[in-house]
Structure formats: C-alpha cells, structure tokens
Scaffold this active site. Structure first.
Site, PDB file in Angstrom:
ATOM      1  NE  ARG A  40     -57.740 -22.609  28.090  1.00  0.00           N
ATOM      2  CZ  ARG A  40     -58.308 -21.615  27.429  1.00  0.00           C
ATOM      3  NH1 ARG A  40     -59.551 -21.267  27.674  1.00  0.00           N
ATOM      4  NH2 ARG A  40     -57.651 -20.945  26.488  1.00  0.00           N
ATOM      5  CG  HIS A  47     -50.599 -14.607  26.383  1.00  0.00           C
ATOM      6  ND1 HIS A  47     -50.367 -14.992  25.087  1.00  0.00           N
ATOM      7  CD2 HIS A  47     -51.870 -14.143  26.416  1.00  0.00           C
ATOM      8  CE1 HIS A  47     -51.446 -14.736  24.357  1.00  0.00           C
ATOM      9  NE2 HIS A  47     -52.385 -14.232  25.144  1.00  0.00           N
ATOM     10  N   GLY A 149     -64.670 -20.837  18.945  1.00  0.00           N
ATOM     11  CA  GLY A 149     -63.840 -19.643  18.754  1.00  0.00           C
ATOM     12  C   GLY A 149     -64.067 -18.578  19.823  1.00  0.00           C
ATOM     13  CB  SER A 153     -59.793 -24.631  24.896  1.00  0.00           C
ATOM     14  OG  SER A 153     -58.761 -23.762  25.170  1.00  0.00           O
ATOM     15  CG  ASP A 199     -55.703 -23.908  25.416  1.00  0.00           C
ATOM     16  OD1 ASP A 199     -55.525 -23.307  26.494  1.00  0.00           O
ATOM     17  OD2 ASP A 199     -55.700 -23.348  24.307  1.00  0.00           O
TER      18      ASP A 199
HETATM   19  C1  GLA Z   1     -54.301 -19.823  23.916  1.00  0.00           C
HETATM   20  C2  GLA Z   1     -53.252 -20.934  23.760  1.00  0.00           C
HETATM   21  C3  GLA Z   1     -52.701 -21.367  25.115  1.00  0.00           C
HETATM   22  C4  GLA Z   1     -52.242 -20.178  25.944  1.00  0.00           C
HETATM   23  C5  GLA Z   1     -53.320 -19.094  25.957  1.00  0.00           C
HETATM   24  C6  GLA Z   1     -52.847 -17.837  26.640  1.00  0.00           C
HETATM   25  O1  GLA Z   1     -55.430 -20.331  24.567  1.00  0.00           O
HETATM   26  O2  GLA Z   1     -53.815 -22.041  23.099  1.00  0.00           O
HETATM   27  O3  GLA Z   1     -51.651 -22.305  24.941  1.00  0.00           O
HETATM   28  O4  GLA Z   1     -51.021 -19.684  25.468  1.00  0.00           O
HETATM   29  O5  GLA Z   1     -53.751 -18.755  24.658  1.00  0.00           O
HETATM   30  O6  GLA Z   1     -52.626 -18.063  27.980  1.00  0.00           O
END
Ligand code: GLA
Length: 419
Positions: A40, A47, A149, A153, A199
């Site tokens: 994604r 955040h 990484g 996701s 995600d």
């Molecule tokens: C990571 C986390 C998500 C989200 C983002 C920031 O990808 O897995 O849940 O908090 O950071 O938006």
C-alpha cells in the site's frame, strides 16, 4: 533474464506464474492455491490511524504472491537429495531466492522464531488457531515484487496473503475487517510492531482505481475514485532506512496518548486546534507539537479526500506538501533524504529542471512510518517517467544513493483462489 514474451505480460500475472513455477520446481509437485496481498501507499493521513483519525491510502499493483498445496499432495517421488521427506505434520515455507526452507508445525501453538520474515506467517496461523480453526499442513512458496522494508507495507501484504490462503485452505472465511484485524494482531505479537490498522485495511480492501478513505475509529470505509486519466501516482524509494524507525514509532504513539490525556480526550481525534491552543502552556512542548500534527493532519485528510473527488488537484497538492512539512517539523519522523526528495519534486515542478517539467508535480510527501522509505507524488501522467528520472538523477547527485522510482495505480485487495 526476462524474455520478451514475459516482459509483455502485466506485472501480477507474471508474478503468479513465477510463484507457481518456482513452487513446482522447489517441491516437485504442483500448487493447488494462489494467494495475493498487495502493498500500500498512503496518499495522506500519516500517523493518525492510531489516533482514531482518517487515512487515505490505496493498495498498489506490487504484491506478495503465495503458491501453496496441501501436504497430502506430497508424494514419495518428490523426495530428492536436496529436499528430503518431512513428517506429515510439518508445513514447509520457501521464499524465492532463499535456499533455506522454513519448517512450521501447524499442529502446535505458534512461537516467534527465525527467520524473522516467517513470523508474519506464524502470527497469522496463530490468529486462525485462536479462533479454534485447524490449519492443515501445507507447502508454500512466497514471491514478491514489493520492496521489503521500504515503507510500502510488505509485512501487511504477506500477512493478508497468508490469511487469504488460510481461508481458502480451511474453508473458514471472515469479513475483510476481521481478517485485517487478525493480521494487525499478528504484526503486534509476532513482529512486535505496535502498528495501527491502516496497512492491513488497505491491503484487504483496496479497489482498482480507488483510494480508500478509512475512518480508523468506526472502521467505516468509502472508496474514492482516482480515475483521472491525466494523473499518475509516482513512488520514489529513498533506499535509506534509519535506525530510529522501531523505537521512534512506539515513542510517537505514547506521546500522542500523553497529549490526549492532557487534553482530557480518549484520542486526539476528539481534540480541536482551539482545545490545543488553550492547553499549550500546560503541555510538554514536544507533545504539543505531536498533537498539532495529528489534529491538523486529520483535517487535511478529509479535505484532501473531498478535493480528490472534486478533481481540485491544486488543493490536493497543497495538502500533501503541508502534510510533509508537519511530519518533518512537528512529528519529526522524516529524514534528510525524504526532505530532499520532496524538495526536488517541488523544484522540478517550479521549472528548475526544464520548462517542459513545469507544473508536472501536483504534490509530494513522505509516506508510511517515516525515518526513510518512500515519498509519494501525484504527477501529470504524460510527464511521470521524466519526473521520476529527473528526481532520481538529482537525488543520486546529492546523496550518492540510487533511488528507485516507479509509477503505480490503485489495485484490488488481497484474495486467494483455487488453481
Ligand atoms: C506504519 C504503521 C501504520 C501507520 C503508519 C503511519 O506504516 O504500520 O499503522 O501508523 O506507519 O501513518
């Protein structure tokens, strides 16, 4: 090397073909099921998922694909010197390009173990077991065209592909939300990452040519069409990952919780800018800034979703740049490389590279957890490859690091099927 014929195949069918072929080669029997989980990218709303806010991600056309078969399909003939027979209660997990076969006893309780990537699979198996579902023994081959990484996701993608596979394997199907929440728990407990729900929901509920506006409190979603043929989504991977990423994420979560407690609300979703201004003198400055990011970002996200729907691209772009500045200055989850990529995109669009590329970028921001990873841009489609090349060239000149850029489009969510 990819032959001409393969090159012409679209990405996902090619990856599925690769998964089934490598499965058969590795296990000496053909697969019965295929499962896919997309990565994604988040257009805006960063955040804020763990603050009950709104996010606007999309599933992308980069996937983890798993080809699998029941252990009962193994036959004596498949035992070779390089692949000895295993007991019938042991599942085997292979990953393309890696020698090692991971053995998992699906008849007993799952535990975290090595290699780390297999913990995503173990965590999802544990989620099925917790629901009293017996997971049969299987062989599986995992292939991917998703950078690992890189903030796109890949972990949610492998979790969602595994969950979809286990559904078809066991005949126990769940709602998309339940499946996404099961995967989020796997991430918490088996990867020890205290992530929000964005995600897994994006990988579960993505829809071709649509963004996903997710209310992280009610878990209600609405699909926002992104069908303007003149617009493309460009992802540029900085190819850096700073150490802070794990501890920094958990720390941000707890700072947001402290700020909410100070404001007397259960989550920052319920606080306004006026509440925040009134409490400023009693707040730790750092928590004040964290809250300012979250409250403003939630608002930017709902406004940006409406602007996408109305094709008001200038407003969308402005919200993206503002989101980046807020993540950089108030939330402090960006880094020099991500800031540079955003400034390069902006500069190119202001005509710094050539007049042809003037107004080519609508907006650009860091995406995902931060501290490295990717930036996402909305660009004019006919100029997208030129913008990607120009950003990459300038980034490498300044940092000595080669970026990876690709144009993507919103894709459908995870699923599995019988071959
Ligand atoms: C990571 C986390 C998500 C989200 C983002 C920031 O990808 O897995 O849940 O908090 O950071 O938006």
């Amino acid at each position: 090397m990819i032959s001409d014929a393969q090159e012409r195949l679209p990405r996902l069918p090619r990856l599925i073909e690769q998964a089934t072929a490598t499965f058969t080669k590795r296990f000496a029997h053909p697969p019965k099921w295929v499962a896919i989980g997309p990565g994604r990218v988040n257009l805006i709303g960063e955040h804020v998922d763990y603050n009950d806010g709104f996010v606007l991600p999309m599933a992308i056309d980069r996937h983890i694909v798993i080809a699998a078969a029941p252990a009962s399909a193994r036959c004596a003939l498949s035992a070779t010197e390089s692949l000895p027979q295993v007991p019938s209660h042991i599942s085997r997990l292979a990953s393309d390009g890696q020698e090692q076969l991971v053995e998992i006893d699906t008849t007993s309780a799952m535990k975290r173990s090595d290699p780390a990537w297999a913990n995503y699979v173990r965590g999802v198996i544990a989620g099925f077991q917790d629901r009293g579902i017996t997971v049969p023994t299987f062989d599986a081959m995992v292939v991917s065209d998703l950078p690992m990484g890189g903030g796109l996701s890949s972990s949610a993608a492998i979790e969602m592909a595994t969950a979809s596979l286990l559904e078809i394997m066991t005949g126990h199907f769940m709602s998309l939300a339940e499946k996404a929440l099961l995967c989020q728990r796997a991430e918490h407990e088996f990867a020890r990452v205290p992530c929000g729900i964005m995600d897994q929901f994006a990988s579960a509920m993505g829809r071709r040519d649509h963004l996903l506006l997710l209310d992280c409190r009610s878990q209600q979603i609405s699909h926002v069409p992104l069908q303007d043929d003149s617009i493309a989504v460009l992802i540029v991977n900085s190819n850096v990952r700073h150490e802070l990423s794990d501890g920094g994420y958990a720390q941000r979560r707890s700072q947001c919780e402290q700020a909410a407690a100070m404001l007397g609300v259960s989550s920052l979703r319920d606080a306004t800018m006026a509440d925040l201004a009134a409490a400023e003198s009693q707040m730790e400055p750092v928590n004040y800034r964290r809250a300012r990011h979250v409250i403003s970002e939630i608002q930017r996200t709902t406004e940006a979703a409406a602007a996408v729907e109305a094709a008001q691209w200038d407003d969308v772009g402005k919200a993206m740049y503002e989101s980046h500045a807020s993540l950089r200055d108030d939330f402090e989850v960006s880094c020099a490389e991500l800031d540079l990529l955003v400034e390069l995109a902006r500069g190119i669009s202001e005509g710094q590279a050539s007049d042809v590329l003037r107004d080519s970028v609508i907006g650009c921001r860091m995406t995902g957890g931060g501290f490295g990873g990717c930036v996402v841009s909305l660009v004019k489609k006919h100029l997208a490859s030129k913008v990607a090349a120009e950003i990459s060239k300038r980034y490498e000149l300044k940092t000595g690091i080669a970026a990876t850029a690709f144009i993507t489009r919103p894709a459908d969510g995870a699923k599995a099927w019988l071959l």
